[in-house]
Design a protein around this motif. Structure first.
Motif, short mmCIF file in Angstrom:
data_model
loop_
_atom_site.label_atom_id
_atom_site.label_comp_id
_atom_site.label_asym_id
_atom_site.label_seq_id
_atom_site.Cartn_x
_atom_site.Cartn_y
_atom_site.Cartn_z
N GLU A 89 0.85 -1.18 0.00
CA GLU A 89 0.00 0.00 0.00
C GLU A 89 0.89 1.24 0.00
N PRO A 90 0.38 2.36 -0.48
CA PRO A 90 1.18 3.60 -0.44
C PRO A 90 1.69 3.92 0.96
N GLU A 91 0.93 3.54 1.97
CA GLU A 91 1.34 3.79 3.36
C GLU A 91 2.58 2.98 3.77
N ASP A 92 2.95 2.00 2.96
CA ASP A 92 4.15 1.21 3.26
C ASP A 92 5.42 1.90 2.75
N THR A 93 5.28 3.01 2.06
CA THR A 93 6.43 3.73 1.55
C THR A 93 7.30 4.22 2.71
N GLN A 128 15.21 1.85 0.28
CA GLN A 128 13.96 2.57 0.01
C GLN A 128 12.93 1.64 -0.62
N VAL A 129 11.72 1.73 -0.11
CA VAL A 129 10.56 1.07 -0.71
C VAL A 129 9.53 2.16 -1.00
N THR A 130 9.11 2.25 -2.25
CA THR A 130 8.14 3.26 -2.66
C THR A 130 6.96 2.57 -3.32
N VAL A 131 5.77 2.84 -2.81
CA VAL A 131 4.56 2.24 -3.34
C VAL A 131 3.68 3.36 -3.87
N SER A 132 3.36 3.30 -5.14
CA SER A 132 2.54 4.33 -5.76
C SER A 132 1.10 3.84 -5.92
N SER A 133 0.19 4.79 -5.86
CA SER A 133 -1.24 4.44 -5.95
C SER A 133 -1.71 4.39 -7.39
#
Length: 133
Positions: A89-93, A128-133
């Motif tokens: 989820e984006p919140e995991d960024t 870095q972990v980036t999760v985009s919506s």
């Protein structure tokens, strides 16, 4: 001398998966606790998954925010700790860090004590972990 090297981060769309790896070189603990932390901009570093091992017994625990989506595991032959992250989820960024210490802390405690970062001796460099919506 202990060396800790993380790998596996990156960018992914929401719902995707990533696996983080953390190689610990030089650790000689037979009883230990290892954990994955994350730190998002403007927020404190928090533990999201932890594992403790004593003899043949290994226990794991998770923060509520990742339970059912993340899995912590280890490969003792490779001295490697993993974090499989699914349904991201984006919140995991965040920046993700692995950490280790010897005896005296359980996985359950690592996720619930105040300021758990002070209890770990060895840290990865962060990835870095980036999760985009």
């Amino acid at each position: 001398q202990v060396q800790v090297v993380e790998s596996g981060g990156g960018s992914v769309q929401a719902g995707g998966s990533l696996r983080l790896s953390c190689v610990f070189s030089g650790l000689t603990y037979t009883t230990y606790c290892m954990a994955w932390f994350r730190e998002a901009p403007g927020r404190e570093r928090e533990a999201v998954a932890a594992l403790d091992s004593k003899g043949r017994t290994t226990r794991v625990d998770y923060a509520d925010s990742v339970k059912g989506r993340f899995t912590i595991s280890q490969d003792n032959d490779k001295n490697t700790l993993y974090l499989q992250m699914n349904s991201l989820e984006p919140e995991d960024t965040a920046m993700y860090y692995c950490a280790a210490r010897g005896s005296g802390l359980t996985a359950y405690q690592a996720l619930r004590v105040n300021s758990p970062t002070r209890l770990f001796d060895y840290w990865g460099q962060g990835i870095q972990v980036t999760v985009s919506s």
